[in-house]
Design a protein around this motif. Structure first.
Motif, PDB file in Angstrom:
ATOM      1  N   SER A   1       1.418  -1.158   0.252  1.00  0.00           N
ATOM      2  CA  SER A   1      -0.027   0.234   0.267  1.00  0.00           C
ATOM      3  C   SER A   1       0.616   1.150  -0.241  1.00  0.00           C
ATOM      4  O   SER A   1       0.677   1.638  -0.829  1.00  0.00           O
TER       5      SER A   1
ATOM      6  N   LYS B   1      -7.983   4.370  -5.652  1.00  0.00           N
ATOM      7  CA  LYS B   1      -9.354   5.192  -4.669  1.00  0.00           C
ATOM      8  C   LYS B   1      -9.390   6.057  -4.010  1.00  0.00           C
ATOM      9  O   LYS B   1      -8.365   5.874  -2.759  1.00  0.00           O
ATOM     10  N   LYS B   2     -10.313   6.854  -3.680  1.00  0.00           N
ATOM     11  CA  LYS B   2     -10.246   7.764  -2.383  1.00  0.00           C
ATOM     12  C   LYS B   2     -10.330   6.876  -0.960  1.00  0.00           C
ATOM     13  O   LYS B   2      -9.613   7.736  -0.565  1.00  0.00           O
ATOM     14  N   ASP B   3     -10.898   5.785  -1.421  1.00  0.00           N
ATOM     15  CA  ASP B   3     -10.754   5.425   0.870  1.00  0.00           C
ATOM     16  C   ASP B   3      -9.760   4.670   0.564  1.00  0.00           C
ATOM     17  O   ASP B   3      -9.670   3.794   1.460  1.00  0.00           O
ATOM     18  N   PHE B   4      -8.525   4.312   0.375  1.00  0.00           N
ATOM     19  CA  PHE B   4      -7.597   3.523   0.115  1.00  0.00           C
ATOM     20  C   PHE B   4      -7.310   3.935   1.926  1.00  0.00           C
ATOM     21  O   PHE B   4      -6.563   4.909   1.577  1.00  0.00           O
ATOM     22  N   GLY B   5      -7.280   2.671   1.612  1.00  0.00           N
ATOM     23  CA  GLY B   5      -5.809   2.079   2.763  1.00  0.00           C
ATOM     24  C   GLY B   5      -4.662   1.718   3.124  1.00  0.00           C
ATOM     25  O   GLY B   5      -4.240   1.313   2.549  1.00  0.00           O
ATOM     26  N   SER B   6      -4.271   1.785   4.773  1.00  0.00           N
ATOM     27  CA  SER B   6      -2.831   1.140   4.889  1.00  0.00           C
ATOM     28  C   SER B   6      -2.938   0.130   4.141  1.00  0.00           C
ATOM     29  O   SER B   6      -1.413  -0.587   4.555  1.00  0.00           O
TER      30      SER B   6
ATOM     31  N   GLY C   1      -4.000  -1.209   1.149  1.00  0.00           N
ATOM     32  CA  GLY C   1      -4.871  -1.722  -0.187  1.00  0.00           C
ATOM     33  C   GLY C   1      -3.630  -2.059  -0.772  1.00  0.00           C
ATOM     34  O   GLY C   1      -2.241  -2.458  -0.296  1.00  0.00           O
TER      35      GLY C   1
ATOM     36  N   ASP D   1      -6.924  -1.490  -5.328  1.00  0.00           N
ATOM     37  CA  ASP D   1      -8.236  -0.838  -5.580  1.00  0.00           C
ATOM     38  C   ASP D   1      -7.422   0.257  -6.594  1.00  0.00           C
ATOM     39  O   ASP D   1      -7.698   2.081  -6.290  1.00  0.00           O
TER      40      ASP D   1
ATOM     41  N   THR E   1      -7.563   3.015  -8.906  1.00  0.00           N
ATOM     42  CA  THR E   1      -8.822   3.152 -10.409  1.00  0.00           C
ATOM     43  C   THR E   1      -8.411   4.019 -12.156  1.00  0.00           C
ATOM     44  O   THR E   1      -9.287   3.640 -12.593  1.00  0.00           O
TER      45      THR E   1
ATOM     46  N   SER F   1       0.829  12.460   3.755  1.00  0.00           N
ATOM     47  CA  SER F   1       0.443  11.162   3.265  1.00  0.00           C
ATOM     48  C   SER F   1       0.806  10.386   3.252  1.00  0.00           C
ATOM     49  O   SER F   1       0.723   9.272   3.495  1.00  0.00           O
TER      50      SER F   1
END
Length: 285
Positions: A149, A164-169, A171, A175, A177, A230
């Motif tokens: 990620s 994607k906007k809600d990409f997490g730790s 991901g 994911d 896009t 970020s």
């Protein structure tokens, strides 16, 4: 005669009292001066840093006796810490700890404090800049969740993909896009980074591994992380078994790492590639 005996008894009692006070004072003094013994587990360049710290005058001033243990595999090192075979470990980012805790719910770790950001970099033996990476290029990316990620976020920051906007730790490539260059991804053991550069177009390599391969992220990468919002979860930490994070002796290690003399050594030894971050743990969340 009775008075004489009384004086002898009184003298003996006073002497015993003085001896008792003296022993108590001695034992208290000895206890106060007994160093706190801590085993720190580490790997790579961090192992070298903590070997230096363990032998430093600053550690002695803080009354710490540090034993440094090297465990090359990150999961094994975290397991050893969770099982209290290692008191504190120094090697991982906050996101790596989160990934470990998610997969090991019964034996969690807790962060003690921040140490530094060691920038992840995009490296290539074929191209001189990110914009030169062609359509259909193959990018080597770490095969562990936290670094996968992290690498994808760096590729997004470099303008190569969109996530994607809600990409997490935790991901992954599913994911993505937008991938305008049609990049392909090759998963690798993230300790092998420099060795795969001749077989891919570019590779995402952590700085610890890059240093082992004689690469300096500030000069040799095409693009690398900066300290900002970020990348805050990529900041490295000291970690211990959950429940031990409030131990004062362990907390001393955080302060010790940030001592000016220690930082001077780290700056010189690693050519500025370990960027000091002294922030409260709340900053990471």
């Amino acid at each position: 005669m009775k008075i004489k005996n009384w004086l002898i008894l009184l003298t003996s009692l006073v002497a015993l009292a003085l001896i008792s006070v003296g022993l108590h004072t001695y034992n208290t003094h000895q206890k106060q001066n007994t160093p706190d013994q801590i085993t720190v587990g580490s790997q790579g360049s961090d192992y070298e840093v903590w070997q230096h710290i363990a032998q430093s005058p600053e550690a002695k001033k803080m009354n710490l006796k540090i034993t440094v243990k090297q465990i090359a595999d990150g999961v094994q090192l975290n397991n050893a810490t969770a099982e209290n075979n290692v008191n504190v470990n120094a090697f991982q980012s906050y996101s790596y700890l989160q990934a470990y805790n998610k997969e090991n719910t019964k034996h969690k770790l807790a962060a003690l404090g921040t140490t530094y950001l060691e920038p992840l970099g995009i490296y290539s033996d074929k191209y001189d800049s990110v914009k030169d990476i062609p359509a259909g290029a193959t990018i080597a990316i770490a095969n562990n969740p936290a670094n996968t990620s992290r690498g994808l976020l760096l590729l997004q920051d470099a303008g190569l993909i969109t996530l994607k906007k809600d990409f997490g730790s935790l991901g992954n490539t599913k994911d993505i896009t937008a991938n305008p260059r049609g990049l392909k991804f090759k998963e690798i053991d993230d300790t092998t980074g420099p060795r795969v550069l001749n077989s891919v177009d570019a590779a995402l390599i952590s700085n610890t591994v890059a240093l082992d391969g004689k690469l300096n992220v500030l000069h040799d990468s095409l693009y690398h992380e900066k300290i900002n919002q970020s990348t805050k979860q990529n900041i490295n930490i000291l970690a211990t078994a959950k429940g031990n994070q409030h131990k004062k002796s362990y907390q001393k290690l955080v302060k010790l790492y940030h001592e000016p003399a220690i930082q001077k050594y780290v700056e010189k030894q690693y050519q500025g590639t370990k960027k000091e971050v002294e922030k409260p743990l709340s900053y990471l969340k």
